[in-house]
Design a protein around this motif. Structure first.
Motif, PDB file in Angstrom:
ATOM      1  N   LEU A 236       0.817  -1.218   0.000  1.00  0.00           N
ATOM      2  CA  LEU A 236       0.000   0.000   0.000  1.00  0.00           C
ATOM      3  C   LEU A 236       0.854   1.272   0.000  1.00  0.00           C
ATOM      4  CD1 LEU A 236      -2.815  -1.022   2.528  1.00  0.00           C
ATOM      5  CD2 LEU A 236      -2.844  -1.139   0.026  1.00  0.00           C
ATOM      6  N   ALA A 237       2.117   1.143  -0.360  1.00  0.00           N
ATOM      7  CA  ALA A 237       3.028   2.290  -0.300  1.00  0.00           C
ATOM      8  C   ALA A 237       2.574   3.443  -1.188  1.00  0.00           C
ATOM      9  CB  ALA A 237       4.438   1.855  -0.698  1.00  0.00           C
ATOM     10  N   ASP A 238       1.897   3.138  -2.299  1.00  0.00           N
ATOM     11  CA  ASP A 238       1.534   4.178  -3.254  1.00  0.00           C
ATOM     12  C   ASP A 238       0.020   4.378  -3.363  1.00  0.00           C
ATOM     13  OD1 ASP A 238       4.259   4.645  -4.025  1.00  0.00           O
ATOM     14  OD2 ASP A 238       4.167   2.794  -5.194  1.00  0.00           O
ATOM     15  N   VAL A 239      -0.713   3.952  -2.350  1.00  0.00           N
ATOM     16  CA  VAL A 239      -2.174   4.073  -2.404  1.00  0.00           C
ATOM     17  C   VAL A 239      -2.582   5.538  -2.386  1.00  0.00           C
ATOM     18  CG1 VAL A 239      -2.569   4.022   0.089  1.00  0.00           C
ATOM     19  CG2 VAL A 239      -4.316   3.130  -1.458  1.00  0.00           C
ATOM     20  N   LYS A 240      -3.663   5.862  -3.087  1.00  0.00           N
ATOM     21  CA  LYS A 240      -4.160   7.242  -3.142  1.00  0.00           C
ATOM     22  C   LYS A 240      -4.705   7.650  -1.777  1.00  0.00           C
ATOM     23  CE  LYS A 240      -7.536  10.161  -5.530  1.00  0.00           C
ATOM     24  NZ  LYS A 240      -8.634  10.190  -6.545  1.00  0.00           N
ATOM     25  N   PRO A 241      -4.318   8.825  -1.265  1.00  0.00           N
ATOM     26  CA  PRO A 241      -4.808   9.256   0.055  1.00  0.00           C
ATOM     27  C   PRO A 241      -6.326   9.412   0.079  1.00  0.00           C
ATOM     28  CG  PRO A 241      -2.944  10.597  -0.658  1.00  0.00           C
ATOM     29  CD  PRO A 241      -3.367   9.789  -1.845  1.00  0.00           C
ATOM     30  N   LEU A 242      -6.916   9.120   1.228  1.00  0.00           N
ATOM     31  CA  LEU A 242      -8.350   9.298   1.406  1.00  0.00           C
ATOM     32  C   LEU A 242      -8.679  10.779   1.568  1.00  0.00           C
ATOM     33  CD1 LEU A 242     -11.077   7.758   1.907  1.00  0.00           C
ATOM     34  CD2 LEU A 242     -10.578   7.975   4.348  1.00  0.00           C
ATOM     35  N   ASP A 243      -9.776  11.205   0.975  1.00  0.00           N
ATOM     36  CA  ASP A 243     -10.222  12.588   1.123  1.00  0.00           C
ATOM     37  C   ASP A 243     -10.488  12.879   2.602  1.00  0.00           C
ATOM     38  OD1 ASP A 243     -12.765  14.519   1.343  1.00  0.00           O
ATOM     39  OD2 ASP A 243     -11.633  15.029  -0.467  1.00  0.00           O
ATOM     40  N   PRO A 244      -9.991  13.996   3.138  1.00  0.00           N
ATOM     41  CA  PRO A 244     -10.174  14.304   4.560  1.00  0.00           C
ATOM     42  C   PRO A 244     -11.628  14.328   5.008  1.00  0.00           C
ATOM     43  CG  PRO A 244      -8.505  15.743   3.618  1.00  0.00           C
ATOM     44  CD  PRO A 244      -9.111  14.993   2.473  1.00  0.00           C
ATOM     45  N   ILE A 245     -12.536  14.802   4.151  1.00  0.00           N
ATOM     46  CA  ILE A 245     -13.949  14.844   4.519  1.00  0.00           C
ATOM     47  C   ILE A 245     -14.488  13.432   4.718  1.00  0.00           C
ATOM     48  CG2 ILE A 245     -16.272  15.523   3.783  1.00  0.00           C
ATOM     49  CD1 ILE A 245     -14.488  17.856   4.659  1.00  0.00           C
TER      50      ILE A 245
END
Length: 330
Positions: A236-245
């Motif tokens: 999961l090193a390059d997984v897209k960050p989750l939106d803060p909301i």
């Protein structure tokens, strides 16, 4: 209009999904209203987490830098000495922590480890701190030995939904996690169980994870909500960050489904702005980890947390205080 504020264990995924997808301001208002019904909204419980055995874990958790299967460059270390743990706990108490959490990177403790583990618990308890351990899966005998040594909480996260679980871990099952939680609950110890978001899961997985916890026979006393910290050399090193909301929505849903549980804003705070953390506290988070590390990951330094608390008018929850409003305790 506020609904469903009673303690329930029969939540459906459809109900939870509808709550999660409410207009954001309505969701936060409902979560904060429930939070105020059961807790002082300006108190946050502080815990300290120590890795007592780091690296070399046989599990293949896709998020973990301590897995020997992930090609991590983190070397395996032996379990640290009992007196060293107690000394670090004493320092944590002097820094304001009221709960001391000890974590070991393994599938489950071996019999040869139990004497040292129970000595750690007894020693930390003598300092007047609450104790918590996360050691992987436990059998019945291990559960009772830990309980009898004075362990207050046992942490065993379910990580994600049952649907998505096999995408993250294959070396143990979702049912294995629930079996350990059941043993801990039946022993009389308090359960600490939450999960990790931002691992590439879908919204339904975040909802389902919380519904699983909220439909247990008893809600976990503590529910850590972790934001993935992508670790080098892991799947999961390059997984897209989750939106803060989306993260704040997850915290709010945890508060609404489990009104009397402490919801802990856990891993990932180093990447959260003060404003995002403030929204999480407003959404019902009332526990954090303090100190500059969480096992092997970075965490905000204590002076930064103190400055944030001061800015928000938040007080640290006193040792032994549940934070629950007296007229609703029970």
């Amino acid at each position: 209009m506020l609904q469903n504020t009673d303690i329930r264990h029969n939540w459906t995924r459809e109900e939870a999904d509808a709550i999660y997808n409410k207009p954001f301001m309505d969701l936060l208002f409902e979560a904060q209203t429930i939070h105020r019904k059961y807790f002082d909204p300006n108190q946050v419980q502080r815990s300290k987490l120590l890795s007592i055995k780091t690296g070399g874990c046989a599990e293949d958790c896709a998020y973990c830098s301590q897995s020997a299967r992930n090609g991590s460059k983190l070397s395996a270390k032996k379990m640290i000495e009992v007196q060293q743990v107690i000394a670090k706990a004493r320092k944590a108490k002097e820094g304001g922590a009221t709960r001391y959490c000890m974590g070991a990177a393994w599938t489950s403790p071996k019999d040869r480890d139990m004497d040292a583990l129970t000595a750690m618990v007894a020693g930390v308890k003598e300092l007047g701190m609450e104790t918590c351990m996360t050691l992987g899966m436990l059998d019945e005998e291990q559960v009772f030995r830990l309980r009898d040594s004075g362990l207050d909480y046992y942490n065993h996260n379910i990580d994600t939904s049952e649907r998505y679980y096999s995408e993250i871990i294959t070396t143990r099952t979702f049912a294995d996690r629930l079996d350990t939680l059941n043993l801990v609950r039946e022993s009389g110890m308090k359960v600490c169980a939450g999960g990790i978001v931002g691992m590439g899961e879908q919204q339904m997985d975040r909802v389902d994870m919380l519904v699983t916890l909220a439909t247990l026979v008893e809600h976990p006393d503590s529910v850590p909500v972790n934001m993935l910290i992508p670790a080098a050399d892991t799947p999961l090193a390059d997984v897209k960050p989750l939106d803060p909301i989306e993260f704040v929505r997850t915290v709010a849903l945890a508060r609404i489904l489990m009104p009397k549980s402490h919801v802990r804003l856990s891993a990932g705070r180093t990447d959260m702005s003060d404003e995002m953390q403030a929204m999480c506290f407003f959404a019902g988070a009332n526990s954090i980890f303090v100190g500059d590390t969480l096992l092997t990951a970075d965490n905000p330094e204590e002076d930064k947390d103190a400055a944030l608390f001061d800015k928000l008018g938040i007080m640290a929850m006193a040792a032994g205080c549940t934070g629950e409003k007296d007229q609703l305790a029970g």
